[in-house]
Design a protein around this motif. Structure first.
Motif, PDB file in Angstrom:
ATOM      1  N   MET A 181       0.824  -1.212   0.000  1.00  0.00           N
ATOM      2  CA  MET A 181       0.000   0.000   0.000  1.00  0.00           C
ATOM      3  C   MET A 181       0.859   1.263   0.000  1.00  0.00           C
ATOM      4  N   MET A 182       1.986   1.217   0.705  1.00  0.00           N
ATOM      5  CA  MET A 182       2.868   2.385   0.722  1.00  0.00           C
ATOM      6  C   MET A 182       3.481   2.633  -0.646  1.00  0.00           C
ATOM      7  N   TRP A 183       3.704   1.574  -1.414  1.00  0.00           N
ATOM      8  CA  TRP A 183       4.249   1.775  -2.751  1.00  0.00           C
ATOM      9  C   TRP A 183       3.247   2.481  -3.655  1.00  0.00           C
ATOM     10  N   GLU A 184       1.979   2.170  -3.548  1.00  0.00           N
ATOM     11  CA  GLU A 184       0.972   2.885  -4.344  1.00  0.00           C
ATOM     12  C   GLU A 184       0.938   4.360  -3.971  1.00  0.00           C
ATOM     13  N   PHE A 185       1.107   4.661  -2.688  1.00  0.00           N
ATOM     14  CA  PHE A 185       1.180   6.053  -2.268  1.00  0.00           C
ATOM     15  C   PHE A 185       2.421   6.720  -2.853  1.00  0.00           C
ATOM     16  N   VAL A 200      12.743  -2.832  11.547  1.00  0.00           N
ATOM     17  CA  VAL A 200      11.740  -3.293  10.594  1.00  0.00           C
ATOM     18  C   VAL A 200      11.194  -2.108   9.796  1.00  0.00           C
ATOM     19  N   CYS A 201      10.952  -0.985  10.466  1.00  0.00           N
ATOM     20  CA  CYS A 201      10.504   0.230   9.764  1.00  0.00           C
ATOM     21  C   CYS A 201      11.538   0.671   8.741  1.00  0.00           C
ATOM     22  N   GLN A 202      12.797   0.568   9.116  1.00  0.00           N
ATOM     23  CA  GLN A 202      13.876   0.935   8.206  1.00  0.00           C
ATOM     24  C   GLN A 202      13.876   0.048   6.975  1.00  0.00           C
ATOM     25  N   MET A 203      13.627  -1.240   7.150  1.00  0.00           N
ATOM     26  CA  MET A 203      13.577  -2.153   6.014  1.00  0.00           C
ATOM     27  C   MET A 203      12.438  -1.796   5.068  1.00  0.00           C
ATOM     28  N   VAL A 204      11.270  -1.437   5.634  1.00  0.00           N
ATOM     29  CA  VAL A 204      10.116  -1.073   4.800  1.00  0.00           C
ATOM     30  C   VAL A 204      10.436   0.150   3.942  1.00  0.00           C
ATOM     31  N   ILE A 205      11.083   1.158   4.533  1.00  0.00           N
ATOM     32  CA  ILE A 205      11.406   2.386   3.800  1.00  0.00           C
ATOM     33  C   ILE A 205      12.472   2.115   2.744  1.00  0.00           C
ATOM     34  N   MET A 206      13.508   1.368   3.113  1.00  0.00           N
ATOM     35  CA  MET A 206      14.580   1.086   2.162  1.00  0.00           C
ATOM     36  C   MET A 206      14.076   0.281   0.981  1.00  0.00           C
ATOM     37  N   TRP A 207      13.085  -0.578   1.216  1.00  0.00           N
ATOM     38  CA  TRP A 207      12.502  -1.344   0.114  1.00  0.00           C
ATOM     39  C   TRP A 207      11.840  -0.401  -0.890  1.00  0.00           C
ATOM     40  N   GLN A 208      11.182   0.656  -0.385  1.00  0.00           N
ATOM     41  CA  GLN A 208      10.556   1.630  -1.271  1.00  0.00           C
ATOM     42  C   GLN A 208      11.613   2.362  -2.100  1.00  0.00           C
ATOM     43  N   VAL A 209      12.717   2.734  -1.470  1.00  0.00           N
ATOM     44  CA  VAL A 209      13.792   3.437  -2.175  1.00  0.00           C
ATOM     45  C   VAL A 209      14.386   2.553  -3.269  1.00  0.00           C
ATOM     46  N   ILE A 242      11.984  20.527  -2.990  1.00  0.00           N
ATOM     47  CA  ILE A 242      12.523  19.721  -1.900  1.00  0.00           C
ATOM     48  C   ILE A 242      11.481  19.542  -0.803  1.00  0.00           C
ATOM     49  N   PHE A 243      10.615  20.546  -0.654  1.00  0.00           N
ATOM     50  CA  PHE A 243       9.573  20.465   0.375  1.00  0.00           C
ATOM     51  C   PHE A 243       8.661  19.275   0.119  1.00  0.00           C
ATOM     52  N   ASN A 244       8.306  19.059  -1.160  1.00  0.00           N
ATOM     53  CA  ASN A 244       7.421  17.937  -1.488  1.00  0.00           C
ATOM     54  C   ASN A 244       8.082  16.594  -1.168  1.00  0.00           C
ATOM     55  N   ILE A 245       9.363  16.492  -1.495  1.00  0.00           N
ATOM     56  CA  ILE A 245      10.082  15.254  -1.205  1.00  0.00           C
ATOM     57  C   ILE A 245      10.198  15.061   0.303  1.00  0.00           C
ATOM     58  N   SER A 246      10.413  16.152   1.032  1.00  0.00           N
ATOM     59  CA  SER A 246      10.520  16.051   2.491  1.00  0.00           C
ATOM     60  C   SER A 246       9.202  15.580   3.096  1.00  0.00           C
ATOM     61  N   VAL A 247       8.096  16.097   2.561  1.00  0.00           N
ATOM     62  CA  VAL A 247       6.781  15.673   3.044  1.00  0.00           C
ATOM     63  C   VAL A 247       6.580  14.188   2.767  1.00  0.00           C
ATOM     64  N   TRP A 248       6.984  13.752   1.571  1.00  0.00           N
ATOM     65  CA  TRP A 248       6.852  12.325   1.238  1.00  0.00           C
ATOM     66  C   TRP A 248       7.667  11.465   2.205  1.00  0.00           C
ATOM     67  N   LEU A 249       8.888  11.893   2.494  1.00  0.00           N
ATOM     68  CA  LEU A 249       9.735  11.125   3.413  1.00  0.00           C
ATOM     69  C   LEU A 249       9.121  11.062   4.807  1.00  0.00           C
ATOM     70  N   MET A 250       8.586  12.178   5.267  1.00  0.00           N
ATOM     71  CA  MET A 250       7.980  12.194   6.600  1.00  0.00           C
ATOM     72  C   MET A 250       6.734  11.322   6.651  1.00  0.00           C
ATOM     73  N   ILE A 251       5.919  11.392   5.589  1.00  0.00           N
ATOM     74  CA  ILE A 251       4.717  10.562   5.549  1.00  0.00           C
ATOM     75  C   ILE A 251       5.090   9.089   5.477  1.00  0.00           C
ATOM     76  N   MET A 252       6.116   8.774   4.682  1.00  0.00           N
ATOM     77  CA  MET A 252       6.567   7.388   4.594  1.00  0.00           C
ATOM     78  C   MET A 252       7.039   6.891   5.957  1.00  0.00           C
ATOM     79  N   PHE A 307       3.864   6.486   8.292  1.00  0.00           N
ATOM     80  CA  PHE A 307       3.030   5.326   8.001  1.00  0.00           C
ATOM     81  C   PHE A 307       3.765   4.017   8.239  1.00  0.00           C
ATOM     82  N   SER A 308       5.080   4.006   7.998  1.00  0.00           N
ATOM     83  CA  SER A 308       5.827   2.783   8.279  1.00  0.00           C
ATOM     84  C   SER A 308       5.838   2.484   9.761  1.00  0.00           C
ATOM     85  N   VAL A 309       6.038   3.517  10.582  1.00  0.00           N
ATOM     86  CA  VAL A 309       6.035   3.326  12.037  1.00  0.00           C
ATOM     87  C   VAL A 309       4.658   2.905  12.526  1.00  0.00           C
ATOM     88  N   VAL A 310       3.605   3.598  12.038  1.00  0.00           N
ATOM     89  CA  VAL A 310       2.247   3.298  12.485  1.00  0.00           C
ATOM     90  C   VAL A 310       1.823   1.897  12.054  1.00  0.00           C
TER      91      VAL A 310
END
Length: 428
Positions: free
Chosen positions: A182-186, A278-287, A369-379, A382-385
């Protein structure tokens, strides 16, 4: 209770040994034979072959370098965490991953025109290709017909399915897999203004991709895990089997896992560092997934190009031992060092990202850069939650966690130190 030494855990993880060898010929180094064959090959490649064509000479030199790197890999590199179908296969995979990472580091110091020239030298047909020729998916979304629905079930849909089957076999956790899906679709929605093929209709993204391709792939992968989990892993030697049919079956089973252990990414008794790992793995997979699309977009290659498909196939193999090594590093308190294959894969992922950022300046200037920063924060949020939610769900549903089972699947004994029983874990 005998406590397993910390250095021993890393050695077992990085250099898994084959037990109960019956066909000793296939597990001996044969160093003299390899040396003689390599010398004969060099003599042929450098003296006997026709060297009038410059392009042919360069190709021959490249293949010779790869050949000798694979030889060195067979003789010197570690086996990794797997022994099937043969440790030599995983030594060569590690050698090729080192070569790929070094190639990326070399390209990182080149100009865009130089890199593009190398790609055109490999495939001159790309000279007339432009990335805007890619198939568009987000067109006339309100016009939903059976024909249009069926047209979107192309080769890339099959790639989605088989990709998530392999991810499910590696990760083996419904919650983490659905979270990544689901995070990848986002992620596609947030980067659709940069990558045109990310523009999809809502029914294409959430019905075809998430529910059908990804969801069915996750279910099939988890069913495979369940079957492998219930299987008996008492392996007889091929010499001990009397019938020809039995020998053929045993040879075919050489391409299946030698053992199987349930994974426990989200043990409720472990420290918060395991949770964030585990959260780190989820984010790195997206990258890592993003690198695929940015590389082919910036250097203008169609999705079906051999370079794109070959990279995906190769990294799908590399990620298997990398995931196992990362899991052991995160969950086993006796393992204090990251496995070499996982380390090299991290270098590959970061270098690919840097290569995209450096050579895609014009592309990235279209966003802020603001948009990318927002994406990173949201990612991150949501990964933590999501991971926290699945962690608590495992606890509330009463999922069993046997403290007497070593979380490292390649450790076959039941030795575990008191840190694991008490839930204490190392920091990363």
């Amino acid at each position: 209770m005998v406590v397993q030494k910390k250095e021993s855990v890393f050695n077992t993880l990085n250099e898994c040994e084959v037990e109960d060898i019956t066909l000793e010929f296939f597990y001996k180094p044969h160093t003299i034979t390899l040396l003689i064959l390599s010398i004969v090959g060099v003599i042929f490649m450098s003296f006997i072959r026709d060297d009038k064509l410059i392009d042919s000479n360069i190709c021959a030199g490249i293949w010779c370098v790869i050949f000798f790197l694979l030889l060195v890999s067979l003789l010197a590199f570690p086996n990794g965490p797997f022994v099937r179908p043969h440790p030599a296969v995983w030594r060569m995979v590690f050698g090729l991953s080192v070569l790929y990472s070094l190639t990326l580091l070399f390209l990182l110091f080149q100009k865009y025109e130089t890199i593009k020239g190398m790609i055109l030298w490999l495939d001159p047909n790309l000279k007339d290709f432009r990335i805007d020729m890619d198939k568009e998916y987000g067109v006339n979304c309100s016009d939903i017909t059976v024909e249009k629905f069926w047209a979107h079930l192309d080769v890339f849909a099959a790639g989605h399915f088989f990709g998530w089957v392999s991810k499910a076999v590696l990760v083996r956790h419904y919650g983490i897999l659905w979270s990544m899906s689901m995070m990848w679709e986002f992620t596609e929605v947030m980067f659709s203004h940069l990558l045109p093929n990310f523009k999809e209709c809502w029914w294409d993204a959430w019905i075809l991709d998430v529910l059908l391709c990804n969801g069915f792939g996750i279910w099939v992968g988890m069913r495979i895990c369940k079957m492998l989990e219930m299987r008996d892993y008492n392996w007889p030697g091929i010499k001990d089997i009397d019938t020809t049919k039995g020998k053929i079956k045993r040879a075919a089973l050489q391409f299946t896992p030698a053992s199987w252990t349930q994974v426990r990414w989200l043990d409720p008794n472990s420290s918060y560092m395991r949770f964030f790992s585990v959260c780190q793995m989820v984010i790195m997979w997206q990258v890592s997934e993003l690198n695929t699309f940015f590389l082919k977009h910036i250097f203008e290659m169609p999705p079906s190009h051999p370079l794109v498909v070959g990279r995906l196939f190769f990294l799908s193999i590399v990620v298997a031992p990398s995931t196992r090594q990362y899991y052991t590093y995160v969950t086993d308190p006796n393992c204090k060092r990251l496995g070499t294959q996982c380390w090299v894969y991290a270098v590959i992922m970061v270098t690919e990202s840097l290569l995209c950022i450096k050579n895609g300046k014009e592309l990235f200037q279209q966003t802020e850069i603001f948009n990318i920063s927002v994406w990173l924060m949201i990612m991150l949020f949501f990964s933590v939650v999501s991971v926290l939610g699945f962690w608590q769900a495992d606890w509330l549903t009463g999922k069993k966690y046997d403290a007497d089972v070593v979380p490292n699947s390649i450790s076959n004994d039941n030795n575990v130190d008191e840190d694991y029983k008490t839930g204490k874990n190392k920091t990363l």
